[in-house]
Design a protein around this motif. Structure first.
Motif, short mmCIF file in Angstrom:
data_model
loop_
_atom_site.label_atom_id
_atom_site.label_comp_id
_atom_site.label_asym_id
_atom_site.label_seq_id
_atom_site.Cartn_x
_atom_site.Cartn_y
_atom_site.Cartn_z
N VAL A 181 0.86 -1.17 0.00
CA VAL A 181 0.00 0.00 0.00
C VAL A 181 0.90 1.23 0.00
O VAL A 181 1.95 1.24 0.65
N VAL A 182 0.49 2.26 -0.73
CA VAL A 182 1.23 3.52 -0.74
C VAL A 182 0.57 4.51 0.21
O VAL A 182 -0.64 4.73 0.15
N LEU A 183 1.38 5.08 1.08
CA LEU A 183 0.95 6.18 1.95
C LEU A 183 1.77 7.40 1.55
O LEU A 183 2.99 7.39 1.68
N GLU A 184 1.09 8.41 1.01
CA GLU A 184 1.77 9.65 0.68
C GLU A 184 1.67 10.57 1.89
O GLU A 184 0.60 10.76 2.44
N VAL A 185 2.81 11.13 2.26
CA VAL A 185 2.86 12.07 3.38
C VAL A 185 3.24 13.43 2.79
O VAL A 185 4.37 13.64 2.38
N TRP A 186 2.24 14.31 2.72
CA TRP A 186 2.48 15.67 2.23
C TRP A 186 3.04 16.45 3.41
O TRP A 186 2.38 16.61 4.44
N CYS A 187 4.26 16.90 3.25
CA CYS A 187 5.03 17.39 4.38
C CYS A 187 5.76 18.68 4.02
O CYS A 187 6.02 18.96 2.85
N GLU A 188 6.07 19.43 5.04
CA GLU A 188 6.88 20.64 4.90
C GLU A 188 7.95 20.57 5.96
O GLU A 188 7.64 20.38 7.14
N LEU A 189 9.21 20.67 5.55
CA LEU A 189 10.32 20.38 6.45
C LEU A 189 10.64 21.48 7.46
O LEU A 189 11.53 21.31 8.28
N GLN A 190 9.89 22.56 7.44
CA GLN A 190 10.05 23.59 8.48
C GLN A 190 8.81 23.62 9.38
O GLN A 190 8.64 24.53 10.18
N CYS A 191 7.97 22.60 9.26
CA CYS A 191 6.68 22.57 9.95
C CYS A 191 6.77 21.76 11.25
O CYS A 191 7.01 20.55 11.19
N PRO A 192 6.54 22.39 12.40
CA PRO A 192 6.57 21.66 13.66
C PRO A 192 5.54 20.53 13.72
O PRO A 192 5.79 19.49 14.33
N ASP A 193 4.37 20.70 13.08
CA ASP A 193 3.36 19.64 13.07
C ASP A 193 3.88 18.40 12.32
O ASP A 193 3.56 17.27 12.70
N CYS A 194 4.66 18.61 11.26
CA CYS A 194 5.23 17.48 10.53
C CYS A 194 6.26 16.76 11.41
O CYS A 194 6.36 15.54 11.38
N HIS A 195 7.01 17.54 12.19
CA HIS A 195 7.95 16.91 13.12
C HIS A 195 7.18 16.05 14.12
O HIS A 195 7.56 14.91 14.39
N GLY A 196 6.08 16.55 14.62
CA GLY A 196 5.25 15.80 15.56
C GLY A 196 4.68 14.54 14.94
O GLY A 196 4.44 13.55 15.64
N ALA A 197 4.45 14.56 13.63
CA ALA A 197 3.86 13.41 12.94
C ALA A 197 4.86 12.28 12.72
O ALA A 197 4.47 11.17 12.37
N LEU A 198 6.15 12.55 12.93
CA LEU A 198 7.17 11.52 12.69
C LEU A 198 6.96 10.27 13.53
O LEU A 198 7.23 9.16 13.08
N ARG A 247 5.53 -3.60 3.42
CA ARG A 247 4.19 -3.68 2.80
C ARG A 247 3.58 -2.29 2.65
O ARG A 247 2.60 -2.12 1.91
N LEU A 248 4.13 -1.30 3.35
CA LEU A 248 3.64 0.08 3.27
C LEU A 248 4.75 0.94 2.69
O LEU A 248 5.81 1.11 3.29
N ASP A 249 4.50 1.44 1.49
CA ASP A 249 5.47 2.33 0.84
C ASP A 249 5.12 3.76 1.25
O ASP A 249 4.10 4.30 0.83
N ILE A 250 5.97 4.34 2.10
CA ILE A 250 5.73 5.70 2.58
C ILE A 250 6.49 6.66 1.67
O ILE A 250 7.71 6.58 1.55
N ASP A 256 -5.02 -1.74 6.47
CA ASP A 256 -5.43 -3.13 6.71
C ASP A 256 -6.47 -3.57 5.69
O ASP A 256 -6.40 -4.69 5.16
N ARG A 257 -7.42 -2.70 5.42
CA ARG A 257 -8.48 -3.03 4.45
C ARG A 257 -7.88 -3.23 3.06
O ARG A 257 -8.20 -4.19 2.36
N LEU A 258 -6.96 -2.35 2.65
CA LEU A 258 -6.36 -2.45 1.33
C LEU A 258 -5.47 -3.69 1.22
O LEU A 258 -5.45 -4.36 0.18
N LEU A 259 -4.74 -4.00 2.28
CA LEU A 259 -3.87 -5.17 2.24
C LEU A 259 -4.67 -6.46 2.26
O LEU A 259 -4.24 -7.47 1.68
#
Length: 180
Positions: free
Chosen positions: A21-38, A51-54, A175-178
């Protein structure tokens, strides 16, 4: 650059081989919220493995003046085989990036053992601008307005306001896609 609100944009996203499954993470490298999402990204990577292509997608925001250069630098890191480690290292230093600018991008490259001269040249010659512009245009076309935003199985999940429950939702879709 056109902003065509085509619903087909999401389905034109990178495709994964069967059982992936592909998970695209639209991110901005100066964004504190993106840091929190790590933490969520790391947990998803640990749970699903290969199995998950990020896929890191760039969505630099105008309010962060070094975000566009950081996106280009991340593309250079990817060319040198260290895309995600580089992005994670820059995200760990969002405040410093805001204060010191592009010097931080070169420091991170040096710390990861990447070719710093090539980074510097890439930032000057703009060789990765088209990739960043294309990501940003596609993001706008599919309704990305902030970061982080996730796209999985054609569904867009906005994490810019709150990460609460997002990892569980991504896992549910994965899980559903896999299973399908």
């Amino acid at each position: 650059m056109t902003d065509s609100h085509s619903p087909d944009s999401v389905s034109a996203s990178p495709s994964a081989p069967a059982g992936h499954v592909v998970l695209e993470v639209w991110c901005e490298l100066q964004c504190p919220d993106c840091h929190g999402a790590l933490d969520d990204v790391r947990a998803l990577r640990a749970r699903y493995g290969d199995r998950l292509d990020i896929v890191l997608r760039h969505f630099p925001l105008e309010k962060h003046k070094h975000a566009f250069a950081a996106a280009q630098a991340a593309e250079e890191a990817a060319e040198q085989g260290q895309g995600w480690p580089y992005a994670e290292a820059v995200l760990a230093r969002t405040a410093e990036l805001g204060e010191r600018g592009e010097a931080v991008l070169l420091d991170v490259a040096r710390e990861l053992g990447l070719d710093v001269e090539e980074f510097d040249t890439a930032l000057v010659d703009g060789r990765h601008i088209l990739i960043v512009d294309a990501d940003q245009a596609e993001g706008k076309a599919i309704g990305v307005t902030g970061t982080p935003t996730y796209v999985i199985g054609g569904e867009r999940l906005d994490g810019g306001k709150s990460q609460d429950g997002l990892r569980a939702r991504i896992e549910e879709i994965a899980d559903r896609l896999l299973a399908g």
